[in-house]
Design an enzyme around this catalytic site. Sequence first.
Site, PDB file in Angstrom:
ATOM      1  N   CYS A 125     -19.712 -49.810  77.638  1.00  0.00           N
ATOM      2  CA  CYS A 125     -18.676 -49.082  76.900  1.00  0.00           C
ATOM      3  C   CYS A 125     -17.717 -50.026  76.195  1.00  0.00           C
ATOM      4  O   CYS A 125     -17.336 -49.803  75.042  1.00  0.00           O
ATOM      5  CB  CYS A 125     -17.868 -48.195  77.850  1.00  0.00           C
ATOM      6  SG  CYS A 125     -18.834 -47.110  78.902  1.00  0.00           S
ATOM      7  N   ASP A 126     -17.299 -51.086  76.876  1.00  0.00           N
ATOM      8  CA  ASP A 126     -16.170 -51.886  76.409  1.00  0.00           C
ATOM      9  C   ASP A 126     -16.497 -53.320  76.048  1.00  0.00           C
ATOM     10  O   ASP A 126     -15.634 -54.034  75.511  1.00  0.00           O
ATOM     11  CB  ASP A 126     -15.073 -51.886  77.490  1.00  0.00           C
ATOM     12  CG  ASP A 126     -14.570 -50.486  77.790  1.00  0.00           C
ATOM     13  OD1 ASP A 126     -14.524 -49.664  76.854  1.00  0.00           O
ATOM     14  OD2 ASP A 126     -14.226 -50.216  78.953  1.00  0.00           O
ATOM     15  N   CYS A 171     -17.072 -50.635  82.804  1.00  0.00           N
ATOM     16  CA  CYS A 171     -18.261 -50.314  82.015  1.00  0.00           C
ATOM     17  C   CYS A 171     -18.435 -51.337  80.898  1.00  0.00           C
ATOM     18  O   CYS A 171     -17.773 -51.257  79.863  1.00  0.00           O
ATOM     19  CB  CYS A 171     -18.161 -48.908  81.431  1.00  0.00           C
ATOM     20  SG  CYS A 171     -19.617 -48.420  80.471  1.00  0.00           S
TER      21      CYS A 171
END
Length: 326
Positions: free
Chosen positions: A143-144, A140
């Site tokens: 997300c990261d 992701c």
Amino acid sequence: MSENIEKVKCLIIGSGPAGYTAAIYAARANMSPVLYQGTQPGGQLTTTNEVENFPGYPEGVTGPEMMMQLQAQAQRFETDVRDGWITKVDFSGDIHKAWVNETKEIHADTIIISTGASAKYLGLDSEQKYLKLGGGVSACAVCDGFFYRNQEVVIVGAGDSACEEAHYLSKLCKKVTMLVRRDEFRASKIMAARVQNTENIEILFNTETNEVLGDGQVVTGVRVFNNQTNEKHDIEATGFFVAIGHKPNTDIFKGFLNLDETGYIINTPGTSKTNIEGVFVSGDAADHVYRQAVTAAGTGCMAALDAERYLAAKDSTFEVSTSNYN
């Protein structure tokens, strides 16, 4: 009714932000929810070291810690959180039936599905090693990606999602190397053109991953090979992103719920309702677009409210609680 059958007002299948949020709302509405955590208690977020984009955590929080807090909040309102997973359902009749671990049978007035989706990985030992260590493997970028600002990363994939994530990473990272297994993209022309026209994205066609390299704790590079010449070379990188798709965890609902071609549950737009009355869906089991913790939590809230209203419409003695709107 057989003494081996348990009757519940609200059964929640799966945990994570969607399941626990649904449980919080259902419990506050006196629906006495029973939640089975599934094969991965807490969901995908338990594999994430740092969560910095969920509202209310100004200093960030680890994924496992956040899930423990959500579980505690659900239990504070007397949600019955249980180990185990639902292995079979039967929505063919008037009664919503579910079986736990192939043995225990449950009859539920309402069911909220929060089974999520699992990211697809390449399956390399080295990839799984650094994924479990939290040392640089991710599925992701949204997300990261923040953790790799001004660094060099590698991303695997050739579809629209891979192109979108590569472009997102290009805004944060010094360089993005994109590995495409074939000699062309599977993505739409507009998405392919976007990455091809981005200066700090290098695209390697006919290229696959041989090994994720690291120092035993974090990723330091990726060994790749050209599948036409078998020539190998190493790419320095601190992050390895896999964007080859997700598989929704919905197999047990086939034959009862309407699913799209990938397996995501089709809900009535703007609601959590499925094609079966009294069965609702939340989180990544239906969401193939956003796939974020905060959107999953939002649909968990929707599912509980929809279930609450469904019960109220069926049973004049069950009143919609005002506590969920305070």
